[in-house]
Design a protein around this motif. Structure first.
Motif, PDB file in Angstrom:
ATOM      1  N   ILE A  55       0.867  -1.178   0.000  1.00  0.00           N
ATOM      2  CA  ILE A  55       0.000   0.000   0.000  1.00  0.00           C
ATOM      3  C   ILE A  55       0.905   1.230   0.000  1.00  0.00           C
ATOM      4  N   GLY A  56       0.862   1.988  -1.082  1.00  0.00           N
ATOM      5  CA  GLY A  56       1.740   3.139  -1.245  1.00  0.00           C
ATOM      6  C   GLY A  56       2.969   2.744  -2.032  1.00  0.00           C
ATOM      7  N   GLY A  73       1.893 -18.854  -9.102  1.00  0.00           N
ATOM      8  CA  GLY A  73       0.567 -19.017  -8.522  1.00  0.00           C
ATOM      9  C   GLY A  73       0.208 -17.968  -7.489  1.00  0.00           C
ATOM     10  N   GLU A  74       1.146 -17.087  -7.127  1.00  0.00           N
ATOM     11  CA  GLU A  74       0.882 -16.039  -6.132  1.00  0.00           C
ATOM     12  C   GLU A  74       0.462 -14.748  -6.828  1.00  0.00           C
ATOM     13  N   THR A  75      -0.134 -13.870  -6.040  1.00  0.00           N
ATOM     14  CA  THR A  75      -0.584 -12.571  -6.535  1.00  0.00           C
ATOM     15  C   THR A  75       0.119 -11.459  -5.770  1.00  0.00           C
ATOM     16  N   PHE A  76       0.550 -10.450  -6.489  1.00  0.00           N
ATOM     17  CA  PHE A  76       1.148  -9.262  -5.881  1.00  0.00           C
ATOM     18  C   PHE A  76       0.208  -8.098  -6.152  1.00  0.00           C
ATOM     19  N   THR A  77      -0.351  -7.517  -5.097  1.00  0.00           N
ATOM     20  CA  THR A  77      -1.294  -6.406  -5.221  1.00  0.00           C
ATOM     21  C   THR A  77      -0.634  -5.121  -4.743  1.00  0.00           C
ATOM     22  N   VAL A  78      -0.724  -4.088  -5.567  1.00  0.00           N
ATOM     23  CA  VAL A  78      -0.173  -2.772  -5.241  1.00  0.00           C
ATOM     24  C   VAL A  78      -1.305  -1.759  -5.302  1.00  0.00           C
ATOM     25  N   GLU A 117       5.611  -8.724 -16.227  1.00  0.00           N
ATOM     26  CA  GLU A 117       4.202  -8.412 -16.030  1.00  0.00           C
ATOM     27  C   GLU A 117       4.043  -7.480 -14.843  1.00  0.00           C
ATOM     28  N   LEU A 118       3.002  -6.666 -14.911  1.00  0.00           N
ATOM     29  CA  LEU A 118       2.679  -5.785 -13.801  1.00  0.00           C
ATOM     30  C   LEU A 118       2.013  -6.562 -12.669  1.00  0.00           C
ATOM     31  N   PRO A 119       2.096  -6.038 -11.438  1.00  0.00           N
ATOM     32  CA  PRO A 119       1.273  -6.601 -10.368  1.00  0.00           C
ATOM     33  C   PRO A 119      -0.181  -6.220 -10.592  1.00  0.00           C
ATOM     34  N   THR A 120      -1.040  -6.724  -9.743  1.00  0.00           N
ATOM     35  CA  THR A 120      -2.427  -6.272  -9.767  1.00  0.00           C
ATOM     36  C   THR A 120      -2.473  -4.877  -9.150  1.00  0.00           C
ATOM     37  N   VAL A 121      -2.848  -3.886  -9.934  1.00  0.00           N
ATOM     38  CA  VAL A 121      -2.798  -2.498  -9.492  1.00  0.00           C
ATOM     39  C   VAL A 121      -4.195  -2.026  -9.109  1.00  0.00           C
ATOM     40  N   PHE A 140       3.228 -11.336   3.243  1.00  0.00           N
ATOM     41  CA  PHE A 140       4.078 -10.175   3.484  1.00  0.00           C
ATOM     42  C   PHE A 140       3.361  -8.939   2.960  1.00  0.00           C
ATOM     43  N   ALA A 141       3.333  -7.892   3.782  1.00  0.00           N
ATOM     44  CA  ALA A 141       2.687  -6.640   3.394  1.00  0.00           C
ATOM     45  C   ALA A 141       3.591  -5.474   3.747  1.00  0.00           C
ATOM     46  N   HIS A 142       3.679  -4.522   2.838  1.00  0.00           N
ATOM     47  CA  HIS A 142       4.453  -3.301   3.061  1.00  0.00           C
ATOM     48  C   HIS A 142       3.485  -2.133   3.029  1.00  0.00           C
ATOM     49  N   ILE A 143       3.392  -1.413   4.153  1.00  0.00           N
ATOM     50  CA  ILE A 143       2.441  -0.314   4.280  1.00  0.00           C
ATOM     51  C   ILE A 143       3.205   1.002   4.301  1.00  0.00           C
ATOM     52  N   ASP A 144       3.061   1.780   3.227  1.00  0.00           N
ATOM     53  CA  ASP A 144       3.759   3.054   3.084  1.00  0.00           C
ATOM     54  C   ASP A 144       2.873   4.027   2.316  1.00  0.00           C
TER      55      ASP A 144
END
Length: 316
Positions: A55-56, A73-78, A117-121, A140-144
């Motif tokens: 986030i951020g 198989g994993e998803t990266f959400t931004v 490829e892009l993450p899920t935006v 894992f989550a990064h909050i900024d």
């Protein structure tokens, strides 16, 4: 998956494509790169399941780094507002002051310089994340994101719901003087929200809502073998907190950029030959007989002897 032109199609006043992670704008310091690498690698080695969340994003520096640890198989959400308008005056003012040059295209262009490829935006408020990401799905989550207390508090509460019990959250700006709202929200989560700190750096606090003991002890073993990192253990809120510093930390492997430029080899100049030193004229040594004549006989006799000797040498 969000579709976008590739990074090879610059437009307008966009920055040149980054040739390395160091060229991407952002505040992702070496010590935090080391810790991101350690937490994410540990999760892979333990085969802990889960997706990634940020986030951020700003210009994508930490997202590019995290994307290198995404498994099949994993998803990266931004999630970020990018150039979308905020819904309240305070958040709009913060966006104008801190991120006036931020655009979604810049983020995507940077990211595609390193990944195929892009993450899920998610472009919009971070409150949208809880409706787009499945509960207990992230490791894992990064909050900024926002620096405002109400928004950060909501991001932390949502992240608790989205993380696995073993999941790790990295919270940025937990102690920065320019964003006290973040500090208030983070330490409130520690004091009353069940967040267990594992370690802190100068800019980020890493914690879990699960059991912090095993990960903390393994981290201490890792830090004990690093000469480039300083660490100490503090007692905080009834638990242990590891403090980590490392301005000169050795960076982990960096994600390669498709725009990496090989430095041309430096050609060594041929050695310069020193000019020859002119030989000194040979010194003619006087014979013992000549030295005796010059030193003993009267001058008029010795001069005559010298002239006679020279004439005889010339005739020879």
């Amino acid at each position: 998956m969000t579709l976008t032109p590739t990074a090879s199609e610059p437009a307008g006043d966009e920055l040149p494509a980054p040739a390395s992670l160091a060229e991407v704008k952002g505040w992702f310091f070496p010590v935090d790169q080391v810790l991101f690498d350690w937490f994410l690698t540990r999760q892979s080695e333990l085969t802990e399941p889960g997706d990634l969340l940020e986030i951020g994003a700003y210009m994508g520096k930490s997202a590019i780094f995290m994307g290198s640890y995404l498994r099949s198989g994993e998803t990266f959400t931004v999630c970020d507002l990018f150039d979308s308008p905020a819904r309240d005056d305070a958040n709009s003012a913060e966006m104008r002051y801190s991120y006036s040059t931020l655009t979604r295209r810049s983020f995507e262009s940077n990211y595609l310089s390193f990944h195929d490829e892009l993450p899920t935006v998610i472009q919009g408020l971070s409150s949208l994340v809880r409706d787009r990401v499945q509960a207990a799905s992230c490791r894992f989550a990064h909050i900024d994101g926002s620096h405002l207390y109400e928004h950060v508090r909501g991001d932390i509460e949502d992240t608790r719901t989205l993380l696995h019990p073993h999941g790790i959250v990295a919270l940025d700006d937990y102690r920065s003087e320019h964003c006290p709202g973040v500090a208030a929200a983070v330490w409130e989560a520690v004091a009353t929200g069940g967040l267990n700190p594992v370690c802190v750096t100068g800019t980020k606090l890493y914690g879990t809502w699960g059991d912090p003991g095993p990960v903390r002890e393994q981290l201490l073993e890792f830090l004990a073998g690093r000469d480039d990192l300083w660490h100490a253990v503090e007692a905080v809120a009834g638990g242990k907190l590891v403090r980590v510093k490392g301005a000169g930390a050795v960076l982990p492997a960096q994600p390669p950029s498709r725009h990496h430029r090989e430095e041309p080899p430096v050609e060594e100049a041929p050695p310069v030959k020193a000019p020859a030193t002119p030989e000194a004229p040979a010194v003619r040594r006087r014979s013992p007989l000549r030295r005796l004549v010059l030193n003993v006989l009267p001058p008029f006799v010795s001069k005559g002897f010298v002239r006679l000797r020279a004439a005889l040498r010339h005739q020879a």
